[in-house]
Design an enzyme around this catalytic site. Sequence first.
Site, PDB file in Angstrom:
ATOM      1  N   ASP A   1     105.391 -25.523  57.325  1.00 49.58           N
ATOM      2  CA  ASP A   1     103.936 -25.422  57.425  1.00 49.58           C
ATOM      3  C   ASP A   1     103.341 -26.726  57.934  1.00 49.58           C
ATOM      4  O   ASP A   1     103.530 -27.785  57.331  1.00 49.58           O
ATOM      5  CB  ASP A   1     103.353 -25.094  56.044  1.00 49.58           C
ATOM      6  CG  ASP A   1     101.828 -25.025  56.054  1.00 49.58           C
ATOM      7  OD1 ASP A   1     101.298 -23.896  56.086  1.00 49.58           O
ATOM      8  OD2 ASP A   1     101.172 -26.085  56.022  1.00 49.58           O
TER       9      ASP A   1
ATOM     10  N   TYR B 141      96.972 -32.448  61.128  1.00 48.59           N
ATOM     11  CA  TYR B 141      97.993 -33.357  60.582  1.00 48.59           C
ATOM     12  C   TYR B 141      98.503 -34.321  61.660  1.00 48.59           C
ATOM     13  O   TYR B 141      99.097 -35.350  61.340  1.00 48.59           O
ATOM     14  CB  TYR B 141      99.194 -32.592  60.012  1.00 48.59           C
ATOM     15  CG  TYR B 141      98.898 -31.644  58.877  1.00 48.59           C
ATOM     16  CD1 TYR B 141      97.648 -31.613  58.245  1.00 48.59           C
ATOM     17  CD2 TYR B 141      99.884 -30.768  58.427  1.00 48.59           C
ATOM     18  CE1 TYR B 141      97.400 -30.722  57.215  1.00 48.59           C
ATOM     19  CE2 TYR B 141      99.635 -29.883  57.386  1.00 48.59           C
ATOM     20  CZ  TYR B 141      98.391 -29.852  56.795  1.00 48.59           C
ATOM     21  OH  TYR B 141      98.151 -28.960  55.780  1.00 48.59           O
TER      22      TYR B 141
ATOM     23  N   LYS C  65      97.527 -24.402  61.766  1.00 44.14           N
ATOM     24  CA  LYS C  65      96.141 -24.081  61.426  1.00 44.14           C
ATOM     25  C   LYS C  65      95.194 -24.661  62.472  1.00 44.14           C
ATOM     26  O   LYS C  65      95.442 -25.751  62.998  1.00 44.14           O
ATOM     27  CB  LYS C  65      95.777 -24.668  60.044  1.00 44.14           C
ATOM     28  CG  LYS C  65      96.809 -24.362  58.970  1.00 44.14           C
ATOM     29  CD  LYS C  65      96.530 -25.058  57.653  1.00 44.14           C
ATOM     30  CE  LYS C  65      97.733 -25.027  56.748  1.00 44.14           C
ATOM     31  NZ  LYS C  65      98.722 -26.081  57.041  1.00 44.14           N
TER      32      LYS C  65
ATOM     33  N   HIS D 200      91.657 -23.318  59.068  1.00 38.44           N
ATOM     34  CA  HIS D 200      91.932 -24.360  58.079  1.00 38.44           C
ATOM     35  C   HIS D 200      90.863 -24.459  56.985  1.00 38.44           C
ATOM     36  O   HIS D 200      91.187 -24.648  55.810  1.00 38.44           O
ATOM     37  CB  HIS D 200      92.090 -25.710  58.797  1.00 38.44           C
ATOM     38  CG  HIS D 200      92.970 -26.670  58.066  1.00 38.44           C
ATOM     39  ND1 HIS D 200      93.791 -27.558  58.701  1.00 38.44           N
ATOM     40  CD2 HIS D 200      93.166 -26.880  56.739  1.00 38.44           C
ATOM     41  CE1 HIS D 200      94.453 -28.275  57.792  1.00 38.44           C
ATOM     42  NE2 HIS D 200      94.083 -27.884  56.607  1.00 38.44           N
TER      43      HIS D 200
END
Length: 280
Positions: free
Chosen positions: A49, A54, A83, A116
């Site tokens: 994931d 990120y 996401k 998200h």
Amino acid sequence: MVQNLQDTTTLHNGIQMPWFGLGVFKVEEGAELVEAVKAAIKHGYRSIDTAAIYGNEQGVGEGIKQAMLENNIPREDLFVTSKVWNADLGYESTLAAYEASLSKLGLEYLDLYLIHWPVEGKFQEAWRALETLYKEGRVKAIGVSNFQIHHIVELMKTATIKPMVNQVEFHPRLTQTKLMGFCKEQGIQMEAWSPLMQGQLLDQPILKEIADKHNKSIAQVILRWDLQHGVVTIPKSTKEHRIIENAALFDFELSPEDMAQIDGLNQDLRVGPDPDNFDF
């Protein structure tokens, strides 16, 4: 009940999603990330994931590519999630964000793509884009992240497809009982991010007592508690020994008393933002 690391839950569209996976939140691009993803897949993990925000999709993709080659694992055996970030919520911008994520990951499709955060007034158009990707067969499953009950109700006013997954902060200090009940009723699979409360529960006395009784670590007890609640879980780790240890959950079972004790630790306490008061 979940018997091993590769056991799956069936999402409401028939897609199989592993109960357990590796999260990579706050893991920076670089060799450590690539090695963590490779170690997880080598030791039997099949779910990874990540998210656009990120900033590590490239390293995740590299780790996946190397692990598939080294362990002779076909792409269809893996379950990869990313996401769409808040700045990209909108029909065209979400479609473009999906392509950007695929490109960074070096993949032809995602198994799961999530919105998200529930940014008011924006998530409906983003969801329409996810529905398009899904109907075109570009993604196997679509869902949301950090959505509360009222966000899902709002989404369903214009949606033609119900989310398959809702990934939320979930741990013994934030049990989200009402949300979990709602998701079960609706056939939406709940998934836990930050299941270990970013390490804040690892010296909790009640959890230590339960862990000692089962000859397990506190982390293992919490992750087992997730699974016994029917919640998919994706703990983060970059250390190979911890990646192995986190997944050693299938040789013990928490009793109803253990489960009730852990449930009783709830304080509605978040380590992440509150979806209702987050300054998007």
